[in-house]
Motif scaffolding. Sequence first.
Motif, short mmCIF file in Angstrom:
data_model
loop_
_atom_site.label_atom_id
_atom_site.label_comp_id
_atom_site.label_asym_id
_atom_site.label_seq_id
_atom_site.Cartn_x
_atom_site.Cartn_y
_atom_site.Cartn_z
N UNK A 39 0.82 -1.21 0.00
CA UNK A 39 0.00 0.00 0.00
C UNK A 39 0.86 1.26 0.00
N UNK A 40 1.97 1.22 0.74
CA UNK A 40 2.87 2.37 0.76
C UNK A 40 3.52 2.55 -0.61
N UNK A 41 3.92 1.46 -1.24
CA UNK A 41 4.55 1.52 -2.57
C UNK A 41 3.58 2.11 -3.58
N UNK A 42 2.33 1.68 -3.47
CA UNK A 42 1.30 2.18 -4.39
C UNK A 42 1.08 3.69 -4.20
N UNK A 43 1.10 4.13 -2.95
CA UNK A 43 0.92 5.55 -2.65
C UNK A 43 2.08 6.38 -3.20
N UNK A 44 3.31 5.87 -3.04
CA UNK A 44 4.48 6.58 -3.55
C UNK A 44 4.46 6.62 -5.07
N UNK A 45 4.06 5.52 -5.70
CA UNK A 45 3.96 5.48 -7.16
C UNK A 45 2.91 6.45 -7.66
N UNK A 46 1.89 6.71 -6.84
CA UNK A 46 0.83 7.64 -7.22
C UNK A 46 1.30 9.08 -7.31
N UNK A 47 2.41 9.40 -6.67
CA UNK A 47 2.96 10.76 -6.75
C UNK A 47 3.45 11.04 -8.16
N UNK A 48 4.07 10.05 -8.78
CA UNK A 48 4.63 10.20 -10.12
C UNK A 48 3.56 10.50 -11.15
N UNK A 49 2.41 9.85 -11.00
CA UNK A 49 1.34 9.98 -11.99
C UNK A 49 0.66 11.33 -11.97
#
Length: 88
Positions: A78-88
Amino acid sequence: MANHKSAIKRHRQSLKRAARNRAMKTRVRNVVKDVRAAVLEEDLAKAQEALRVANGILDKAAGKGVIHWKTAGRKISRLSKAVAGIKA
């Protein structure tokens, strides 16, 4: 309180282990909070670094049995997904 020597030792050990587990759980909560704060600030570099640290601490906690390994995996995901969401 226990009267037998072995039971007294067991009690001492249990207190030490409980303190160690409590400290590890607190550390886990704090690193998760750090990642989430970096994500809210939308600071990608800070979030990635916090995520790297959090992954290590979560894996260590799961390896030592402080938290369940599936709980650690879920939090990392879930944390990885949240961090990846910053890029988008």
